[in-house]
Write an enzyme that holds these catalytic residues in place. Structure first.
Site, PDB file in Angstrom:
ATOM      1  N   CYS A 196       3.706   6.925   3.030  1.00  9.43           N
ATOM      2  CA  CYS A 196       4.600   8.321   2.865  1.00  9.43           C
ATOM      3  C   CYS A 196       5.686   8.145   3.827  1.00  9.43           C
ATOM      4  CB  CYS A 196       3.695   9.433   3.390  1.00  9.43           C
ATOM      5  SG  CYS A 196       2.357  10.175   2.168  1.00  9.43           S
TER       6      CYS A 196
ATOM      7  N   ALA B 105       2.147   8.498  -1.774  1.00 13.40           N
ATOM      8  CA  ALA B 105       1.767   9.531  -2.106  1.00 13.40           C
ATOM      9  C   ALA B 105       2.682  10.582  -2.942  1.00 13.40           C
ATOM     10  CB  ALA B 105       0.988  10.118  -1.394  1.00 13.40           C
TER      11      ALA B 105
ATOM     12  N   TYR C 154      -7.724  14.111   1.437  1.00  9.64           N
ATOM     13  CA  TYR C 154      -6.874  15.075   0.639  1.00  9.64           C
ATOM     14  C   TYR C 154      -7.671  15.801  -0.477  1.00  9.64           C
ATOM     15  CZ  TYR C 154      -3.241  12.806   3.636  1.00  9.64           C
ATOM     16  OH  TYR C 154      -2.623  12.488   4.438  1.00  9.64           O
TER      17      TYR C 154
ATOM     18  N   ARG D 255      -7.745   5.250  -5.541  1.00 16.00           N
ATOM     19  CA  ARG D 255      -7.951   5.035  -4.030  1.00 16.00           C
ATOM     20  C   ARG D 255      -9.031   5.815  -3.729  1.00 16.00           C
ATOM     21  NH1 ARG D 255      -4.128   3.831   0.864  1.00 16.00           N
ATOM     22  NH2 ARG D 255      -4.398   1.602   0.081  1.00 16.00           N
TER      23      ARG D 255
ATOM     24  N   SER E 207       0.855  -1.060  -0.005  1.00 17.03           N
ATOM     25  CA  SER E 207       0.023   0.098   0.091  1.00 17.03           C
ATOM     26  C   SER E 207       0.824   1.104   0.135  1.00 17.03           C
ATOM     27  CB  SER E 207      -0.978  -0.075   1.376  1.00 17.03           C
ATOM     28  OG  SER E 207      -1.925   0.712   1.104  1.00 17.03           O
TER      29      SER E 207
HETATM   30  C1  LIG Z   1       3.463   5.230   7.450  1.00 17.56           C
HETATM   31  C2  LIG Z   1       2.064   5.385   6.599  1.00 17.56           C
HETATM   32  C3  LIG Z   1       2.233   6.093   5.571  1.00 17.56           C
HETATM   33  C4  LIG Z   1       1.037   6.128   4.635  1.00 17.56           C
HETATM   34  N1  LIG Z   1       1.007   6.857   3.622  1.00 17.56           N
HETATM   35  C5  LIG Z   1       0.042   6.714   2.777  1.00 17.56           C
HETATM   36  C6  LIG Z   1       0.232   7.278   1.489  1.00 17.56           C
HETATM   37  O1  LIG Z   1       0.991   8.039   1.123  1.00 17.56           O
HETATM   38  N2  LIG Z   1      -1.330   7.365   0.666  1.00 17.56           N
HETATM   39  C7  LIG Z   1      -2.204   6.408   0.795  1.00 17.56           C
HETATM   40  O2  LIG Z   1      -3.151   6.507   0.262  1.00 17.56           O
HETATM   41  N3  LIG Z   1      -2.072   5.890   2.230  1.00 17.56           N
HETATM   42  C8  LIG Z   1      -1.208   6.016   3.091  1.00 17.56           C
HETATM   43  N4  LIG Z   1      -1.139   5.422   4.107  1.00 17.56           N
HETATM   44  C9  LIG Z   1      -2.371   4.259   4.373  1.00 17.56           C
HETATM   45  C10 LIG Z   1      -1.810   2.910   4.151  1.00 17.56           C
HETATM   46  O3  LIG Z   1      -1.354   2.925   2.591  1.00 17.56           O
HETATM   47  C11 LIG Z   1      -2.850   2.153   4.388  1.00 17.56           C
HETATM   48  O4  LIG Z   1      -4.150   2.385   3.827  1.00 17.56           O
HETATM   49  C12 LIG Z   1      -3.238   1.823   5.722  1.00 17.56           C
HETATM   50  O5  LIG Z   1      -1.927   1.855   6.598  1.00 17.56           O
HETATM   51  C13 LIG Z   1      -4.160   0.597   6.020  1.00 17.56           C
HETATM   52  O6  LIG Z   1      -3.347  -0.401   5.951  1.00 17.56           O
HETATM   53  P1  LIG Z   1      -2.587  -1.439   7.042  1.00 17.56           P
HETATM   54  O7  LIG Z   1      -3.505  -1.690   8.084  1.00 17.56           O
HETATM   55  O8  LIG Z   1      -2.139  -2.632   6.360  1.00 17.56           O
HETATM   56  O9  LIG Z   1      -1.329  -0.306   7.558  1.00 17.56           O
HETATM   57  C14 LIG Z   1      -0.098   5.388   4.984  1.00 17.56           C
HETATM   58  C15 LIG Z   1       0.043   4.649   6.264  1.00 17.56           C
HETATM   59  C16 LIG Z   1       1.113   4.571   7.008  1.00 17.56           C
HETATM   60  C17 LIG Z   1       1.149   3.794   8.206  1.00 17.56           C
END
Ligand SMILES: Cc1cc2nc3c(=O)[nH]c(=O)nc-3n(C[C@H](O)[C@H](O)[C@H](O)COP(=O)(O)O)c2cc1C
Length: 392
Positions: A28, A60, A189, A237, A25
């Protein structure tokens, strides 16, 4: 479990064959300078390709400077940034994974500190540390919440410039060698803030009823689809729901998914939350906003991917607290999504896919491991077995 788990079955999207259905996923990292990816991003993203994640998303990546969340976010508003990404995309491909990029505009959630510094808006005092705040933009002059500065409401002419910035970023992403592109329209966003009635108070063509609120995203997708090679897949997304009853609802996402598919979106990536609003909805550690931590049980967003897939026939990606290979496999087997994306679990264990393959019996001879690791990992297993306590 069947002999050939779906998780490790290839999936073809347009001309691109994903080697499996495990996705990193977008995450950032707030670690770029001037929007340029560097050595950190190469080592960070290639770790997941080495770990056999089929589709590896960048973080992102902002389509214009004021569309960054923080000064440390990657960008794609100039050619130097595309050139900085190119070796990363090339190396991910060389390792056998598919390189993917998420393009984004932070809108009214820009001009912030990284999460380890609190994630709050930059202040005038941050200028002394060479991180000056900037004027954010949004659909209306409504701040994200208490303590956030009011964004400037975009004019129609400025909206046109944002659409062109997304298209230009898509062209650069193709030149950099990415083979899947995702438009980020979630988590409060810019594009999500136009969709949601909680943040969009406009009364022109880009506001009002759902058709007006969807207009910006649909125009962005049309422009991006025209700029992005026809043979390459496009993802979008979305925040499937805002949370509050008066916000964006799953029924709206079903309508949106149909419109996106008609414009050439191949996969809807089903996240949720983030638009903020009343104090009960605070920014969470993932940049999202949900009612309470207890709502975030295993696979808590999977029902959105399932419903959108079932009601529209559009392919979906499930994300959110997917932690275990069997859980991921069951989501695919039950037809709830076509792909599973993991964030924090892959940060914790970049070799998660290989470990899941072992648990699912998908890789008895360790053929999925890179050659320069596989032979030694097999030897490790033998030694472990020899050293295992013998039954008395
Ligand atoms: C450190 C961090 C950075 C993230 N950056 C983004 C991002 O750049 N774009 C986005 O759509 N979601 C971002 N998310 C959300 C994740 O892509 C993901 O949807 C969310 O963490 C849930 O999944 P998980 O439970 O497997 O972590 C970020 C999450 C974390 C923890």
């Amino acid at each position: 479990m069947p002999a050939e788990p779906l998780l490790f079955t290839p999936l073809q999207l347009r001309s691109v064959i994903l080697p499996n259905r495990v996705v990193l996923s977008p995450l950032c990292m707030y670690s770029a300078r001037d929007g340029l990816a560097g050595a950190f991003h190469l080592s960070h993203l290639s770790a997941f390709a080495r770990g056999r994640v089929g589709l590896v998303f960048t973080e992102a990546t902002a389509v214009e400077p004021r569309g960054r969340i923080s000064h440390g976010c990657c960008g794609l508003w100039n050619d130097a940034q595309a050139e900085a990404y190119a070796p990363i995309a090339r190396y991910i491909s060389a390792l056998g994974s598919v390189p993917a990029i998420q393009i984004a505009h932070a809108g009214r959630k820009g001009s912030a500190r990284p999460p380890w510094d609190g994630g709050l808006p930059l202040q005038a005092s941050d200028a002394a540390g060479a991180s000056p705040p900037w004027q954010t933009v949004g659909p209306s002059a409504e701040p994200v919440g208490p303590g956030w500065p009011a964004p400037q409401a975009l004019t129609e002419a400025e909206i046109g410039e944002v659409i062109e910035a997304f298209a230009a970023a898509a062209r650069r992403a193709a030149n950099a060698g990415f083979r899947v592109l995702e438009v980020h329209a979630a988590h409060g966003y810019l594009l999500h803030s136009f969709l949601s009635p909680l943040s969009n108070r406009r009364n022109d063509r880009y506001g009002g009823e759902i058709g007006g609120r969807m207009r910006l995203l649909l125009e962005v997708v049309e422009a991006v689809r025209a700029a992005w090679p026809r043979e390459l897949p496009l993802f979008c997304r979305i925040s499937s729901v805002d949370g509050p009853a008066e916000g964006w609802r799953i029924e709206d996402s079903v309508v949106l998914a149909r419109e996106l598919a008609m414009r050439g979106v191949d996969v809807v990536d089903c996240s949720a939350g983030g638009v903020a609003g009343p104090p009960a909805y605070r920014a969470s550690d993932t940049g999202q906003a949900l009612e309470s931590r207890s709502e975030r049980g295993p696979g808590f967003q999977v029902p959105y991917a399932e419903r959108i897939r079932r009601e529209t026939g559009v392919k979906t990606m499930a994300v959110g607290v997917i932690v275990d290979g069997r859980q991921a496999e069951a989501i695919l087997q039950d037809g709830r999504a076509d792909l599973v994306a993991l964030g924090r679990e892959l940060m914790y264990d970049p070799f998660w896919a290989l470990h899941a393959a072992e648990a699912l019996g998908a890789d008895p001879e360790r053929k999925l491991w890179p050659d320069n690791y596989g032979w030694a990992i097999a030897r490790r297993a033998e030694i472990k077995q020899q050293n295992a306590p013998r039954p008395t």
